[in-house]
Design a protein around this motif. Structure first.
Motif, PDB file in Angstrom:
ATOM      1  N   LEU A  16       0.833  -1.200   0.000  1.00 15.32           N
ATOM      2  CA  LEU A  16       0.000   0.000   0.000  1.00 15.32           C
ATOM      3  C   LEU A  16       0.874   1.259   0.000  1.00 15.32           C
ATOM      4  O   LEU A  16       0.554   2.253  -0.650  1.00 15.32           O
ATOM      5  N   TRP A  99     -12.245   4.003  -9.817  1.00 16.36           N
ATOM      6  CA  TRP A  99     -13.089   4.536  -8.747  1.00 16.36           C
ATOM      7  C   TRP A  99     -12.804   6.018  -8.546  1.00 16.36           C
ATOM      8  O   TRP A  99     -13.725   6.826  -8.406  1.00 16.36           O
TER       9      TRP A  99
ATOM     10  N   VAL B   8      -7.783  16.466 -12.102  1.00 18.22           N
ATOM     11  CA  VAL B   8      -8.237  15.090 -11.908  1.00 18.22           C
ATOM     12  C   VAL B   8      -7.080  14.213 -11.452  1.00 18.22           C
ATOM     13  O   VAL B   8      -7.202  13.412 -10.523  1.00 18.22           O
ATOM     14  N   THR B  11      -6.252  14.773  -7.891  1.00 20.55           N
ATOM     15  CA  THR B  11      -7.181  14.099  -6.990  1.00 20.55           C
ATOM     16  C   THR B  11      -6.846  12.623  -6.877  1.00 20.55           C
ATOM     17  O   THR B  11      -6.853  12.042  -5.787  1.00 20.55           O
ATOM     18  N   ILE B  12      -6.549  12.003  -8.015  1.00 20.80           N
ATOM     19  CA  ILE B  12      -6.178  10.591  -7.985  1.00 20.80           C
ATOM     20  C   ILE B  12      -4.918  10.395  -7.153  1.00 20.80           C
ATOM     21  O   ILE B  12      -4.844   9.521  -6.288  1.00 20.80           O
ATOM     22  N   LEU B  15      -5.714  10.627  -3.561  1.00 19.92           N
ATOM     23  CA  LEU B  15      -6.366   9.432  -3.042  1.00 19.92           C
ATOM     24  C   LEU B  15      -5.361   8.304  -2.844  1.00 19.92           C
ATOM     25  O   LEU B  15      -5.377   7.602  -1.833  1.00 19.92           O
ATOM     26  N   LEU B  16      -4.476   8.131  -3.818  1.00 19.60           N
ATOM     27  CA  LEU B  16      -3.475   7.065  -3.700  1.00 19.60           C
ATOM     28  C   LEU B  16      -2.587   7.314  -2.487  1.00 19.60           C
ATOM     29  O   LEU B  16      -2.209   6.383  -1.785  1.00 19.60           O
ATOM     30  N   GLN B  17      -2.274   8.563  -2.253  1.00 20.15           N
ATOM     31  CA  GLN B  17      -1.440   8.848  -1.092  1.00 20.15           C
ATOM     32  C   GLN B  17      -2.182   8.559   0.206  1.00 20.15           C
ATOM     33  O   GLN B  17      -1.591   8.068   1.172  1.00 20.15           O
ATOM     34  N   ILE B  19      -4.405   6.327   0.582  1.00 22.62           N
ATOM     35  CA  ILE B  19      -4.386   4.874   0.706  1.00 22.62           C
ATOM     36  C   ILE B  19      -3.025   4.382   1.165  1.00 22.62           C
ATOM     37  O   ILE B  19      -2.910   3.410   1.902  1.00 22.62           O
ATOM     38  N   GLY B  20      -1.996   5.079   0.724  1.00 25.57           N
ATOM     39  CA  GLY B  20      -0.654   4.675   1.095  1.00 25.57           C
ATOM     40  C   GLY B  20      -0.271   5.098   2.491  1.00 25.57           C
ATOM     41  O   GLY B  20       0.708   4.592   3.023  1.00 25.57           O
ATOM     42  N   VAL B  25      -6.348   3.029   5.378  1.00 26.78           N
ATOM     43  CA  VAL B  25      -6.976   1.797   4.937  1.00 26.78           C
ATOM     44  C   VAL B  25      -7.466   0.993   6.129  1.00 26.78           C
ATOM     45  O   VAL B  25      -8.577   0.446   6.126  1.00 26.78           O
ATOM     46  N   ASP B  63     -12.473  14.247   2.764  1.00 22.31           N
ATOM     47  CA  ASP B  63     -12.722  13.675   1.441  1.00 22.31           C
ATOM     48  C   ASP B  63     -14.140  13.120   1.304  1.00 22.31           C
ATOM     49  O   ASP B  63     -14.479  12.578   0.251  1.00 22.31           O
ATOM     50  N   LEU B  65     -15.369  10.569   2.934  1.00 19.63           N
ATOM     51  CA  LEU B  65     -15.405   9.111   3.039  1.00 19.63           C
ATOM     52  C   LEU B  65     -15.957   8.661   4.383  1.00 19.63           C
ATOM     53  O   LEU B  65     -16.439   7.538   4.515  1.00 19.63           O
ATOM     54  N   LEU B  89     -15.782   2.830  -1.693  1.00 18.02           N
ATOM     55  CA  LEU B  89     -14.332   2.717  -1.851  1.00 18.02           C
ATOM     56  C   LEU B  89     -13.811   1.389  -1.323  1.00 18.02           C
ATOM     57  O   LEU B  89     -12.758   0.915  -1.765  1.00 18.02           O
ATOM     58  N   PRO B  92     -12.835  -1.422  -4.273  1.00 17.50           N
ATOM     59  CA  PRO B  92     -11.494  -1.479  -4.880  1.00 17.50           C
ATOM     60  C   PRO B  92     -10.392  -1.730  -3.866  1.00 17.50           C
ATOM     61  O   PRO B  92      -9.391  -2.384  -4.181  1.00 17.50           O
ATOM     62  N   LEU B  96      -7.496  -4.767  -3.812  1.00 15.34           N
ATOM     63  CA  LEU B  96      -6.062  -4.600  -3.635  1.00 15.34           C
ATOM     64  C   LEU B  96      -5.538  -5.475  -2.505  1.00 15.34           C
ATOM     65  O   LEU B  96      -4.507  -6.156  -2.650  1.00 15.34           O
ATOM     66  N   VAL B  97      -6.247  -5.466  -1.397  1.00 16.17           N
ATOM     67  CA  VAL B  97      -5.815  -6.266  -0.254  1.00 16.17           C
ATOM     68  C   VAL B  97      -5.842  -7.744  -0.630  1.00 16.17           C
ATOM     69  O   VAL B  97      -4.934  -8.506  -0.290  1.00 16.17           O
TER      70      VAL B  97
END
Lengths: 124, 124
Positions: A16, A99, B8, B11-12, B15-17, B19-20, B25, B63, B65, B89, B92, B96-97
């Motif tokens: 992650l 997503w 855009v 924003t992606i 979001l990835l950050q 999650i990281g 998570v 965000d 969420l 969310l 997805p 990944l997990v």
DNA sequence: CCGAATCCTGAATGATACTG
DNA sequence: CAGTATCATTCAGGATTCGG
């Protein structure tokens, strides 16, 4: 499952974090189109520095997601390519990216609402 | 698509950050089971510090969420819950997990191979 | 019980210059 | 071309303390 000493959890956390780092996902997606040389990657991702591209590729290679093929010629030639493992990772990653794109609007709206609430709180 | 100035993409990336980062998570998955109070979350994730839990929740709330519901009683009561966006969310993320768990072995093996190669290079 | 404020350390990132 | 080395900077994360 949430035990930080569990090696499986550590691996998941590591993955992650890799995904969360600034370049890995971009590199994986770029390599999704096929094998590329080092400077081809640099040109494909203009904002990455040489150093960070090197480090990112090393990490991906260490995890077995990317293969590195050196052709000892002059000038040297190094090709990077997704491994099978790397290819399989693109599926869940694409799910996540998809997503994000589907919900960019909702996220922006939520952020705007939140920030506005913060503003009026600050004004008080 | 890879233009860092594209909102855009920002924003992606954001979001990835998220999650990281180390806790988001885990918090999202924990809240997947239903609404929880602040200290219930802390107990569910023993290794998180109070500060990081607060910050993580704030980010997730910003965000859109996670929703935060304050009940002004004594003692105070604050409930956190996944929003509909947050719920969506989890799909997805679970993908990944799941991928991680399926491939823990392959990743460990790749890392071991890589590190061994590094060792013999260092020994030379 | 919930959280804000402060201080501190290590890691991630980046700019620049050098090398086979 | 494909890196490595070095230095500077920024930031996430954690410990601690205080407040409502």
């Amino acid at each position: 499952m949430k035990d930080p000493n569990n090696p499986v959890c550590q691996t998941i956390t590591g993955l992650l974090q890799r995904i969360g780092d600034k370049w890995s996902v971009l590199v994986v997606e770029t390599l999704g189109g096929g094998s590329l040389r080092f400077n081809e990657l640099r040109r494909a991702i203009p904002s990455v520095s040489q150093r960070m591209l090197t480090l990112t590729l090393r990490n991906l290679e260490r995890d077995g997601l990317v293969s590195r093929t050196v052709t000892p010629s002059i000038p040297p030639r190094v090709d990077y390519e997704l491994t099978e493992l790397g290819q399989s990772l693109t599926k869940p990653i694409c799910g996540l990216v998809q997503w994000s794109m589907d919900n960019v609007g909702a996220i922006h709206a939520a952020q705007a609402r939140y920030d506005e609430g913060q503003d009026e709180a600050a004004a008080a």
